[in-house]
Structure formats: C-alpha cells, structure tokens
Motif scaffolding. Sequence first.
Motif, PDB file in Angstrom:
ATOM      1  N   LEU A  21       0.684  -1.158  -0.013  1.00 23.63           N
ATOM      2  CA  LEU A  21      -0.015  -0.128  -0.018  1.00 23.63           C
ATOM      3  C   LEU A  21       0.801   1.328   0.155  1.00 23.63           C
ATOM      4  CD1 LEU A  21      -2.769  -1.034   2.480  1.00 23.63           C
ATOM      5  CD2 LEU A  21      -2.922  -0.938   0.119  1.00 23.63           C
ATOM      6  N   ALA A  22       2.010   1.267   0.771  1.00 23.44           N
ATOM      7  CA  ALA A  22       2.746   2.356   0.952  1.00 23.44           C
ATOM      8  C   ALA A  22       3.493   2.637  -0.815  1.00 23.44           C
ATOM      9  CB  ALA A  22       3.966   2.175   1.709  1.00 23.44           C
ATOM     10  N   LEU A  23       3.897   1.528  -1.440  1.00 23.07           N
ATOM     11  CA  LEU A  23       4.182   1.679  -2.749  1.00 23.07           C
ATOM     12  C   LEU A  23       3.292   2.273  -3.555  1.00 23.07           C
ATOM     13  CD1 LEU A  23       6.524  -1.668  -3.097  1.00 23.07           C
ATOM     14  CD2 LEU A  23       7.391   0.723  -2.856  1.00 23.07           C
ATOM     15  N   ALA A  24       2.093   1.747  -3.648  1.00 21.97           N
ATOM     16  CA  ALA A  24       1.038   2.479  -4.445  1.00 21.97           C
ATOM     17  C   ALA A  24       0.794   3.740  -3.997  1.00 21.97           C
ATOM     18  CB  ALA A  24      -0.289   1.494  -4.190  1.00 21.97           C
ATOM     19  N   SER A  25       0.709   4.029  -2.652  1.00 19.45           N
ATOM     20  CA  SER A  25       0.254   5.472  -2.360  1.00 19.45           C
ATOM     21  C   SER A  25       1.436   6.290  -2.851  1.00 19.45           C
ATOM     22  CB  SER A  25       0.290   5.632  -0.885  1.00 19.45           C
ATOM     23  OG  SER A  25      -0.091   6.874  -0.190  1.00 19.45           O
ATOM     24  N   ILE A  26       2.897   6.085  -2.559  1.00 18.36           N
ATOM     25  CA  ILE A  26       3.864   6.806  -3.161  1.00 18.36           C
ATOM     26  C   ILE A  26       3.721   7.261  -4.719  1.00 18.36           C
ATOM     27  CG2 ILE A  26       6.230   6.901  -3.415  1.00 18.36           C
ATOM     28  CD1 ILE A  26       6.709   5.735  -0.904  1.00 18.36           C
ATOM     29  N   ALA A  27       3.611   6.005  -5.330  1.00 13.90           N
ATOM     30  CA  ALA A  27       3.522   5.993  -6.939  1.00 13.90           C
ATOM     31  C   ALA A  27       2.273   6.823  -7.255  1.00 13.90           C
ATOM     32  CB  ALA A  27       3.495   4.643  -7.406  1.00 13.90           C
ATOM     33  N   ASN A  28       1.134   6.739  -6.663  1.00 17.21           N
ATOM     34  CA  ASN A  28      -0.441   7.593  -7.063  1.00 17.21           C
ATOM     35  C   ASN A  28       0.131   8.850  -6.706  1.00 17.21           C
ATOM     36  OD1 ASN A  28      -1.959   5.593  -8.044  1.00 17.21           O
ATOM     37  ND2 ASN A  28      -2.239   5.013  -6.067  1.00 17.21           N
ATOM     38  N   SER A  29       0.961   9.386  -5.584  1.00 15.38           N
ATOM     39  CA  SER A  29       1.179  10.798  -5.508  1.00 15.38           C
ATOM     40  C   SER A  29       2.080  11.331  -6.003  1.00 15.38           C
ATOM     41  CB  SER A  29       1.555  10.771  -3.711  1.00 15.38           C
ATOM     42  OG  SER A  29       0.837  10.459  -2.983  1.00 15.38           O
ATOM     43  N   ALA A  30       3.191  10.571  -6.656  1.00 17.32           N
ATOM     44  CA  ALA A  30       4.119  11.005  -7.535  1.00 17.32           C
ATOM     45  C   ALA A  30       3.509  11.455  -8.903  1.00 17.32           C
ATOM     46  CB  ALA A  30       5.307  10.164  -7.900  1.00 17.32           C
ATOM     47  N   LYS A  31       2.452  10.546  -9.388  1.00 25.02           N
ATOM     48  CA  LYS A  31       1.820  10.596 -10.502  1.00 25.02           C
ATOM     49  C   LYS A  31       0.828  12.085 -10.612  1.00 25.02           C
ATOM     50  CE  LYS A  31      -2.007   8.929 -13.491  1.00 25.02           C
ATOM     51  NZ  LYS A  31      -3.062   8.082 -13.629  1.00 25.02           N
ATOM     52  N   SER A  32       0.287  12.271  -9.573  1.00 24.27           N
ATOM     53  CA  SER A  32      -0.726  13.284  -9.143  1.00 24.27           C
ATOM     54  C   SER A  32       0.224  14.758  -8.961  1.00 24.27           C
ATOM     55  CB  SER A  32      -1.553  13.294  -7.774  1.00 24.27           C
ATOM     56  OG  SER A  32      -2.097  14.318  -7.582  1.00 24.27           O
ATOM     57  N   ILE A  33       1.419  14.602  -8.499  1.00 29.89           N
ATOM     58  CA  ILE A  33       2.197  15.987  -8.420  1.00 29.89           C
ATOM     59  C   ILE A  33       2.702  16.118 -10.000  1.00 29.89           C
ATOM     60  CG2 ILE A  33       4.494  16.642  -7.693  1.00 29.89           C
ATOM     61  CD1 ILE A  33       4.235  15.147  -5.102  1.00 29.89           C
ATOM     62  N   ASP A  34       3.074  15.085 -10.712  1.00 31.61           N
ATOM     63  CA  ASP A  34       3.623  15.364 -12.086  1.00 31.61           C
ATOM     64  C   ASP A  34       2.337  15.932 -12.883  1.00 31.61           C
ATOM     65  OD1 ASP A  34       6.017  14.212 -11.828  1.00 31.61           O
ATOM     66  OD2 ASP A  34       5.432  12.228 -12.448  1.00 31.61           O
ATOM     67  N   LYS A  35       1.153  15.344 -12.645  1.00 32.37           N
ATOM     68  CA  LYS A  35       0.023  15.929 -13.120  1.00 32.37           C
ATOM     69  C   LYS A  35      -0.154  17.602 -12.969  1.00 32.37           C
ATOM     70  CE  LYS A  35      -4.606  15.183 -14.268  1.00 32.37           C
ATOM     71  NZ  LYS A  35      -6.074  14.465 -13.849  1.00 32.37           N
ATOM     72  N   LYS A  36      -0.008  17.805 -11.751  1.00 33.02           N
ATOM     73  CA  LYS A  36      -0.325  19.209 -11.266  1.00 33.02           C
ATOM     74  C   LYS A  36       0.888  20.140 -11.897  1.00 33.02           C
ATOM     75  CE  LYS A  36      -2.782  18.286  -7.212  1.00 33.02           C
ATOM     76  NZ  LYS A  36      -2.936  18.549  -5.814  1.00 33.02           N
ATOM     77  N   LEU A  37       2.193  19.744 -11.904  1.00 37.50           N
ATOM     78  CA  LEU A  37       3.324  20.370 -12.497  1.00 37.50           C
ATOM     79  C   LEU A  37       3.072  20.647 -13.934  1.00 37.50           C
ATOM     80  CD1 LEU A  37       6.278  18.853 -10.708  1.00 37.50           C
ATOM     81  CD2 LEU A  37       5.490  21.040 -10.263  1.00 37.50           C
ATOM     82  N   SER A  38       2.562  19.647 -14.805  1.00 35.56           N
ATOM     83  CA  SER A  38       2.331  19.681 -16.267  1.00 35.56           C
ATOM     84  C   SER A  38       1.374  20.690 -16.341  1.00 35.56           C
ATOM     85  CB  SER A  38       1.945  18.381 -16.529  1.00 35.56           C
ATOM     86  OG  SER A  38       2.909  17.356 -16.541  1.00 35.56           O
ATOM     87  N   GLU A  39       0.073  20.462 -15.443  1.00 34.35           N
ATOM     88  CA  GLU A  39      -0.969  21.736 -15.890  1.00 34.35           C
ATOM     89  C   GLU A  39      -0.359  23.125 -15.532  1.00 34.35           C
ATOM     90  OE1 GLU A  39      -3.942  20.524 -13.148  1.00 34.35           O
ATOM     91  OE2 GLU A  39      -4.693  18.756 -14.536  1.00 34.35           O
ATOM     92  N   THR A  40       0.546  23.279 -14.359  1.00 34.41           N
ATOM     93  CA  THR A  40       1.102  24.674 -14.127  1.00 34.41           C
ATOM     94  C   THR A  40       2.053  25.182 -15.200  1.00 34.41           C
ATOM     95  OG1 THR A  40       0.856  24.251 -11.747  1.00 34.41           O
ATOM     96  CG2 THR A  40       2.425  25.786 -12.318  1.00 34.41           C
TER      97      THR A  40
END
Length: 204
Positions: free
Chosen positions: A174-193
């Motif tokens: 679960l920790a690995l999945a949470s880290i991976a999902n958080s990284a994806k969300s951050i990348d998406k927000k950075l791309s939008e920015t």
Amino acid sequence: MDESKFFNFLDPVLSYIDSGKFFRQPFKWLYILIGVLNIMMPVTLIIRTSEIWKYMSGASCFASVLIIIVAFALAYIGFIIWFKRGQNLKCEVGESTRFVAIPIVANLLQTIGEWSGVMIGVGGFVITLISLIFGGRELYYIMGEGRGFIALIMFPIIGYVSVVFMRFLAESCLALASIANSAKSIDKKLSETDGIVSQNNTDL
C-alpha cells in the motif's frame, strides 16, 4: 469504413478493467468461496474421526468431540474474516489512482495473515491443549509430552508472527502504491502549471 470504430470497439472493456471492477469483483467472490470452504475443515475431521471412532478410548472420543466443536468455531471465524475483508474491497477506484491491483494484493496478504494467525495461534493452541488434557493415551503418545507443551507455546507465537508479517507485507504494498499515485498526481499538477505558465507567456 469508420476507423475510429475499428480501433475503439474495445474501449468499454478496457475502461472496465481500468475501473478496478475487473480485479475486485471476482476477488469478492473468491473471498466468499474461501470462507465457505472453511466448513470443509470440521466436515473432513468428522469423516476421519468416524473411521477410527470404534478403536478409540473413551477419553480420546471425548477429546475428538471437543476438537470437532473447536473446528466448527474456527470455521465460522474463518468465514467471517474472509467475508468481512471481501466487503472492504471497493469496486470503484478514483480517477487519480493508477495502481488498482496493488491494494487488492495487499488486502489478500492481510487476510491470509489474519486467517492463518487465528487457525494456527488460536486453533493450534486450543486443540493441543484439549489433546493433552482429554486426549487419552492414543493422542498423548502421538503428540508426546515434550512436543505437546512446546506446541502450546509455539502455536500462539507462530500465529502472532504470521499476522504481523503479512500485515507488514500488505502495508508495504500500500505504501508503494500510495507513493506512486502521489508522484503521478504531482507530475500532473506540474504539467498543468507549466501549461498555464506557457500560455501566459504566449499571451504576453
């Protein structure tokens, strides 16, 4: 011929897989099936006991009846564990969730740990105790005095370690999945920015 229909006819199937239902709904059925199969444990024990019942002493027969009762209780507890954990599997996942199979595997590992912990830690301890106290000469000689008392200590320890270890593996997944999902969300927000900044620079 419409090329979009040729290439997109599998979109509903792929969307169904990505939604998580493809993984989670069958797992719910699997959990219920495993829970129901727990009832085979006391049934098998009754069949095996009936085959040698006439050769057993009175004390061994009494111990066997108690063990069968414990087996039914363990089967019921095992069914509840699998049924409850199966209900915790949500069939839908969030839009930002990329990894849908990891939480299912984590839930399975946790459930196996809890189930085996009860079967080994509680069931093993109680059945061994009954065998030593009421088992008669047959069960007493089969288990042995020293091995019986060692089992009384080891079964709860093994059951506890099983719960803790499998929970550790589940939480690691679960920790690995949470880290991976958080990284994806951050990348998406950075791309939008970056897209907004680029658009503003273009307007200027």
